[in-house]
Design an enzyme around this catalytic site. Structure first.
Site, PDB file in Angstrom:
ATOM      1  N   LYS A  74      40.508  27.240  -8.427  1.00 50.41           N
ATOM      2  CA  LYS A  74      39.710  26.013  -8.334  1.00 50.41           C
ATOM      3  C   LYS A  74      40.512  25.021  -7.491  1.00 50.41           C
ATOM      4  O   LYS A  74      41.749  24.932  -7.619  1.00 50.41           O
ATOM      5  CB  LYS A  74      39.469  25.465  -9.742  1.00 50.41           C
ATOM      6  CG  LYS A  74      38.571  24.232  -9.805  1.00 50.41           C
ATOM      7  CD  LYS A  74      38.316  23.825 -11.261  1.00 50.41           C
ATOM      8  CE  LYS A  74      37.337  22.667 -11.373  1.00 50.41           C
ATOM      9  NZ  LYS A  74      37.068  22.294 -12.784  1.00 50.41           N
ATOM     10  N   SER A 149      32.178  21.797 -14.057  1.00 46.58           N
ATOM     11  CA  SER A 149      32.579  21.517 -12.687  1.00 46.58           C
ATOM     12  C   SER A 149      33.178  22.711 -11.959  1.00 46.58           C
ATOM     13  O   SER A 149      33.303  22.672 -10.737  1.00 46.58           O
ATOM     14  CB  SER A 149      33.572  20.361 -12.680  1.00 46.58           C
ATOM     15  OG  SER A 149      34.776  20.736 -13.335  1.00 46.58           O
ATOM     16  N   SER A 173      33.892  22.582 -18.487  1.00 42.09           N
ATOM     17  CA  SER A 173      33.810  23.026 -17.092  1.00 42.09           C
ATOM     18  C   SER A 173      34.206  24.460 -16.805  1.00 42.09           C
ATOM     19  O   SER A 173      33.985  24.934 -15.697  1.00 42.09           O
ATOM     20  CB  SER A 173      34.632  22.111 -16.201  1.00 42.09           C
ATOM     21  OG  SER A 173      33.891  20.958 -15.928  1.00 42.09           O
TER      22      SER A 173
HETATM   23  N1  GLN Z   1      30.631  17.892 -17.438  1.00 44.47           N
HETATM   24  C1  GLN Z   1      31.739  17.208 -18.063  1.00 44.47           C
HETATM   25  C2  GLN Z   1      32.087  15.974 -17.263  1.00 44.47           C
HETATM   26  O1  GLN Z   1      31.483  15.754 -16.251  1.00 44.47           O
HETATM   27  C3  GLN Z   1      32.913  18.128 -18.184  1.00 44.47           C
HETATM   28  C4  GLN Z   1      33.636  18.322 -16.927  1.00 44.47           C
HETATM   29  C5  GLN Z   1      34.877  19.118 -17.077  1.00 44.47           C
HETATM   30  O2  GLN Z   1      35.057  19.839 -18.062  1.00 44.47           O
HETATM   31  N2  GLN Z   1      35.757  18.972 -16.105  1.00 44.47           N
HETATM   32  O3  GLN Z   1      32.951  15.228 -17.634  1.00 44.47           O
END
Ligand code: GLN
Length: 485
Positions: A74, A149, A173
């Site tokens: 990532k 994400s 995410s």
């Molecule tokens: N969707 C959640 C957020 O936008 C989690 C994102 C994540 O785990 N990085 O904060």
């Protein structure tokens, strides 16, 4: 069929292929699937340099388990000499002078990184639509999101480009994109894997994780990543288990708490049905299902969406145009430099989080928002601790729906945040969890999309989690299903 880590490792040792061949094939697949937009950067030279080292180690007969296995990081992990953007214009041209701990560990084992995966900007999002480098598409249905994400990581694994990818999980995410893309996603206990060199979003929640086809493959990668690191003050000084050896433990007699609230309002009936069927499969394997309630579950989204933006607003204060990152042209004053550099460098969702977080932390509102959110966090963590006095694992759907359409929720941030309803509590409590493919839910006649089953364990019980998931995967083939190219 796309091979998993175990098969590739065997082929490498049997001299049926080489790390160099595997790297070139993965790069070719990545280029052939440019339509998915799963990658921000592909780096053939870097990949081939590691692949050659891996081939030498394999030839010498002393290669670690992941040697020669292609994968993608990532683009939130700092890679020395390779651009690391966090999918932001702010870091569009940032080339780190050092490697993240996760990057070091996989390099030391001669696993072969082919590039950097697309993601939501600064890991803020649930659909991978917040990337400066464009949206990622779901390999099962190109009109749908891959989740976020870590959407690029999930799409790259689900489409068979690479057998595994690194990801990060602050509120879901790793697990939610794994669920949307029909693969396995592991979020370890907070502190189990070093955060050193992992670009910070919300430091008390951020965890490095793994996306792969199977739980067995996740166990191999976790074995390479887990461990103490003095450079991360929240890294825990505790021996890692032998995650691979632990896979042999069967679910016979383990108690699985099925969370009433995780099947509540907003959870799609098709998703709920698939997950209940998967749980019955675990029952057939000897697990005992117990109905449980996590009474404070409804507080998870409001608490998370105060705490995560609060920490983000502080973490992202460092991007000021002075030291590194985007700098506006011809600043007229220091104030102008800050304002325009940040205004130009950050996307809309990141700005929204900074505004919410700054507001929640400001003097007059601190008690009303941040302090209350921290109290809710404690109640949520206590619910889990109490539940784990009765059960060994906790289960429910990873996400309330299957992958939604591109653009479906972009104009409604609250609807987007609701996609995390079953994942964020785990981060608030710092626990390990896994999402595994549980089946497919019909969305319209003839079209079916993957559904994820989430299993949650007590802190540092990754072995229990992986073993239960592994035995489920020995008995089912959902994790072997692949989208047509
Ligand atoms: N969707 C959640 C957020 O936008 C989690 C994102 C994540 O785990 N990085 O904060």
């Amino acid at each position: 069929m796309a091979s998993g880590i175990a098969q590739l490792a065997q082929d490498l040792r049997a001299r049926k292929t080489t790390a160099t061949e595997l790297a070139l094939a993965a790069l070719a697949r990545a280029r052939a699937r440019a339509d998915l937009n799963a990658f921000i950067t592909l780096d053939e030279n870097a990949a081939l340099a590691v692949a050659q080292r891996a081939d030498a180690a394999l030839a010498a007969g002393k290669a670690p388990a992941l040697a020669g296995i292609p994968f993608v990081h990532k683009d939130i992990f700092c890679t020395k000499g390779i651009r690391t953007t966090c999918a932001s214009r702010m870091l569009e041209n940032f080339v780190p002078p050092y490697d993240a701990a996760v990057v070091e560990k996989l390099s030391a084992g001669n696993a072969v990184p082919i590039g950097k995966a697309n993601m939501d900007e600064f890991a803020m999002g649930s659909s991978n639509e917040n990337s400066h480098f464009g949206v990622v598409r779901n390999p099962w249905d190109a009109t749908r999101v891959p989740g976020g994400s870590s959407g690029g990581s999930a799409a790259a694994v689900a489409s068979g480009i690479v057998p595994f990818a690194t990801g990060t999980d602050t509120g879901g995410s790793v697990r939610q994109p794994a669920a949307f893309c029909g693969i396995t996603g592991l979020k370890p206990t907070y502190g189990r894997v070093s955060r050193y060199g992992m670009i910070a979003y919300a430091s008390s929640l951020d965890c490095a994780g793994v996306l792969a086809r199977s739980a067995a493959d996740c166990a191999q990668v976790l074995a390479a990543l887990a461990g103490h690191d003095v450079r991360d003050a929240t890294s825990v000084d505790r021996m890692a288990d032998d995650y691979v050896a632990a896979l042999s433990t069967t679910p016979q007699g383990i108690k699985i708490g099925v969370v009433r609230e995780y099947f509540g309002a907003g959870v799609d009936t098709g998703v709920a049905a698939v997950v209940r069927t998967a749980l019955r499969e675990l029952e057939k394997l000897g697990a005992i299902l117990v109905d449980i309630s996590l009474a404070h579950a409804p507080l998870a989204i409001p608490a998370y969406y105060v705490i995560a933006p609060a920490e983000a607003s502080s973490n992202l204060a460092r991007y000021d145009g002075v030291r590194y990152g985007h700098r506006c042209a011809d600043p007229q004053s220091l104030e102008d430099l800050y304002t325009r550099s940040r205004g130009e460098g950050f996307g809309a969702e990141v700005k929204r989080r900074i505004l919410v977080g700054t507001y929640a932390l400001s003097a007059g509102y601190y008690d009303a928002y941040y302090l209350r959110a921290q109290r809710a966090r404690r109640l949520i963590a206590n619910d889990f601790s109490e539940a784990f006095t009765q059960v060994d694992l906790i289960a429910g759907p990873t996400a309330p729906t299957v992958a939604f359409r591109l653009g479906e929720k972009t104009s409604d941030p609250l609807a987007m945040y609701a996609a995390d309803v079953n994942t964020v509590a785990v981060n608030l409590a710092g626990l390990p969890a896994i999402s595994i493919p549980a089946g497919f839910s019909p969305i319209q006649s003839g079209v079916k999309l993957p559904v994820g089953l989430q299993l949650i364990a007590p802190a540092f019980a990754e072995s229990r989690l992986l073993a239960a998931a592994h035995h489920f995967q020995l008995a089912t083939d959902w994790h072997l299903r692949e989208p047509s190219a």
